[in-house]
Design an enzyme around this catalytic site. Structure first.
Site, PDB file in Angstrom:
ATOM      1  N   LYS A  52       0.832  -1.097  -0.020  1.00  0.00           N
ATOM      2  CA  LYS A  52       0.161  -0.129   0.092  1.00  0.00           C
ATOM      3  C   LYS A  52       0.959   1.222   0.180  1.00  0.00           C
ATOM      4  CE  LYS A  52      -0.370  -0.354   5.114  1.00  0.00           C
ATOM      5  NZ  LYS A  52      -1.059  -0.768   6.241  1.00  0.00           N
ATOM      6  N   ARG A  56     -11.035  -0.218  14.288  1.00  0.00           N
ATOM      7  CA  ARG A  56     -10.852   0.617  13.220  1.00  0.00           C
ATOM      8  C   ARG A  56     -11.393   0.257  11.820  1.00  0.00           C
ATOM      9  NH1 ARG A  56      -4.629   0.827  10.763  1.00  0.00           N
ATOM     10  NH2 ARG A  56      -5.165  -1.106  10.070  1.00  0.00           N
ATOM     11  N   TYR A  92      16.244  30.539   8.317  1.00  0.00           N
ATOM     12  CA  TYR A  92      15.145  31.581   8.717  1.00  0.00           C
ATOM     13  C   TYR A  92      15.096  31.436  10.280  1.00  0.00           C
ATOM     14  CZ  TYR A  92      12.785  31.011   4.233  1.00  0.00           C
ATOM     15  OH  TYR A  92      12.194  30.936   2.979  1.00  0.00           O
ATOM     16  N   MET A 148      11.731  24.681   2.695  1.00  0.00           N
ATOM     17  CA  MET A 148      10.627  23.914   1.884  1.00  0.00           C
ATOM     18  C   MET A 148      12.038  22.975   0.933  1.00  0.00           C
ATOM     19  SD  MET A 148       7.901  25.069  -1.021  1.00  0.00           S
ATOM     20  CE  MET A 148       7.178  25.811  -0.056  1.00  0.00           C
TER      21      MET A 148
HETATM   22  C1  LIG Z   1      -0.326  -1.663   6.768  1.00  0.00           C
HETATM   23  C2  LIG Z   1      -1.171  -3.016   7.394  1.00  0.00           C
HETATM   24  C3  LIG Z   1      -0.367  -4.236   7.306  1.00  0.00           C
HETATM   25  C4  LIG Z   1       1.105  -4.299   7.129  1.00  0.00           C
HETATM   26  O1  LIG Z   1       1.865  -3.626   8.556  1.00  0.00           O
HETATM   27  P1  LIG Z   1       3.136  -3.611   8.947  1.00  0.00           P
HETATM   28  O2  LIG Z   1       3.226  -3.349  10.475  1.00  0.00           O
HETATM   29  O3  LIG Z   1       3.670  -2.591   8.001  1.00  0.00           O
HETATM   30  O4  LIG Z   1       3.844  -5.128   8.527  1.00  0.00           O
HETATM   31  C5  LIG Z   1      -0.931  -5.390   7.318  1.00  0.00           C
HETATM   32  N1  LIG Z   1      -2.380  -5.402   7.552  1.00  0.00           N
HETATM   33  C6  LIG Z   1      -2.979  -4.306   7.542  1.00  0.00           C
HETATM   34  C7  LIG Z   1      -4.525  -4.433   7.550  1.00  0.00           C
HETATM   35  C8  LIG Z   1      -2.516  -2.891   7.449  1.00  0.00           C
HETATM   36  O5  LIG Z   1      -3.189  -1.785   7.322  1.00  0.00           O
END
Ligand SMILES: *Cc1c(COP(=O)(O)O)cnc(C)c1O
Length: 349
Positions: free
Chosen positions: A35, A130, A244, A292
């Protein structure tokens, strides 16, 4: 302009995935979480490298991310979407052959109506509050959903990075109750759960941060190296200020290097002061405020100023850098700037 060099070591990524894979029994399938554009490193090269290493199931947060991974991998590997089947996702899920992890009765109904033949998984809430079906909703939906052969039934741990935390056992027990009698493959563990042992492994694990070299996988090989170009160097006298707000004032004759990266590249202003950049083994402190596009570094200790200073190397990995600003390696990875020139070692020919 000379840009920063972000070097991504795909051999190390693959080695980390293999090492996480080896922590569970051979029958357990180790999935790969790609992701957020492969944790900021590039979803396509990262996914291809992991497929080469043997990963067959990939996880993304949103359908749009799934499409990019499908384009990189072609047909074959499974791509699962944590956010499930949202309003407006139908065409994308169908076109890219993505499997939604359905999070609610509403999503289940939507999926059944829109894509009655398409595979799906189920995400359960075992206490994190969640994502996923709560135990009561699952009890109501269970028989109907299981009759349709979900490809995966999963949940997620809230405290897996703290192995002794009682929440781990509590969620494990809750998940076990919810999946009792389920024949579909089950999944509870991300990186932390993989490390916490076989009780958490079930049939599929979901390796994420550890593959990319981050905690809670303390023995991970570093995957990311970041070199930032020095644009200019100047000598300043005691009493002169830098940057700055005159936030830093020299108390001795100093050499200041101006380096081409700033908060627009993910170097959050909270990193200053206290962050080091490296010339070989020599640590040089970041001084003054982060701008920046620029930072300023006290390189007085160097006899010769190199063309690049390293912000991420084998000494200072994503977690060390994160600690300087009170965050976690995940956030360093996913903040890596779009302006960096990414190059990949160990990429498929
Ligand atoms: C991001 C995520 C993972 C991976 O988690 P890590 O701690 O990066 O290994 C696995 N399952 C779900 C549902 C996630 O949101």
């Amino acid at each position: 302009m000379t840009t920063s060099r972000l070097l991504i070591d795909l051999d190390a990524l693959r080695a980390n995935w293999r090492a996480l894979d080896a922590m569970s029994a051979p029958a357990v399938e180790t999935g790969a979480v790609v992701k957020a554009n492969g944790y900021g490193l590039g979803a396509a090269p990262v996914s291809r490298a992991l497929a080469e290493a043997g990963a067959r199931t990939f996880f993304v947060a949103a359908a749009e991310e799934g499409l990019a991974v499908r384009q990189a991998l072609g047909d074959g590997p499974a791509i699962h979407v944590f956010s499930g089947h949202m309003e407006g996702d139908t065409a994308l899920l169908a076109q890219a052959g993505l499997t939604p992890m359905l999070n609610s009765i509403e999503q289940f109904r939507r999926h059944r109506e829109a894509l009655p033949e398409a595979p799906f998984g189920i995400q359960l809430d075992s206490g994190m509050n969640r994502l996923g079906l709560e135990p009561a909703d699952w009890a109501a939906l269970r028989d109907e959903a299981l009759a349709l052969d979900p490809v995966l039934v999963m949940s997620h741990l809230a405290c897996a990075d703290e192995p002794e935390h009682p929440m781990n056992r509590q969620q494990l027990n809750c998940f076990r109750e919810m999946v009792a009698g389920v024949e579909a493959p089950c999944s509870l563990a991300a990186t932390g759960g993989i490390i916490n042992g076989p009780d958490y492994h079930f049939q599929v694990t979901r390796a994420g941060c550890g593959m990319y070299g981050g905690l809670p996988y303390a023995d991970a090989k570093p995957v990311v190296h970041l070199d930032l170009p020095v644009i200019q160097t100047r000598q300043i006298e005691p009493g002169e200020s830098v940057g700055y707000g005159n936030a830093w004032v020299a108390d001795r004759p100093s050499t200041i290097a101006t380096v081409a990266a700033g908060y627009a590249d993910g170097l959050h202003r909270l990193m200053a002061p206290g962050t080091m950049l490296y010339a070989g083994d020599t640590a040089c402190p970041l001084v003054g405020r982060i701008s920046m596009d620029l930072i300023t570094v006290d390189v007085t200790a160097l006899t010769e100023v190199p063309d690049y200073l390293a912000l991420l190397n084998d000494v200072q990995g994503v977690d060390r850098l994160a600690a300087n600003e009170g965050t976690i390696g995940y956030e360093i990875l996913t903040s890596l700037g779009g302006r960096y020139a990414r190059s990949f070692t160990g990429a498929a020919a």
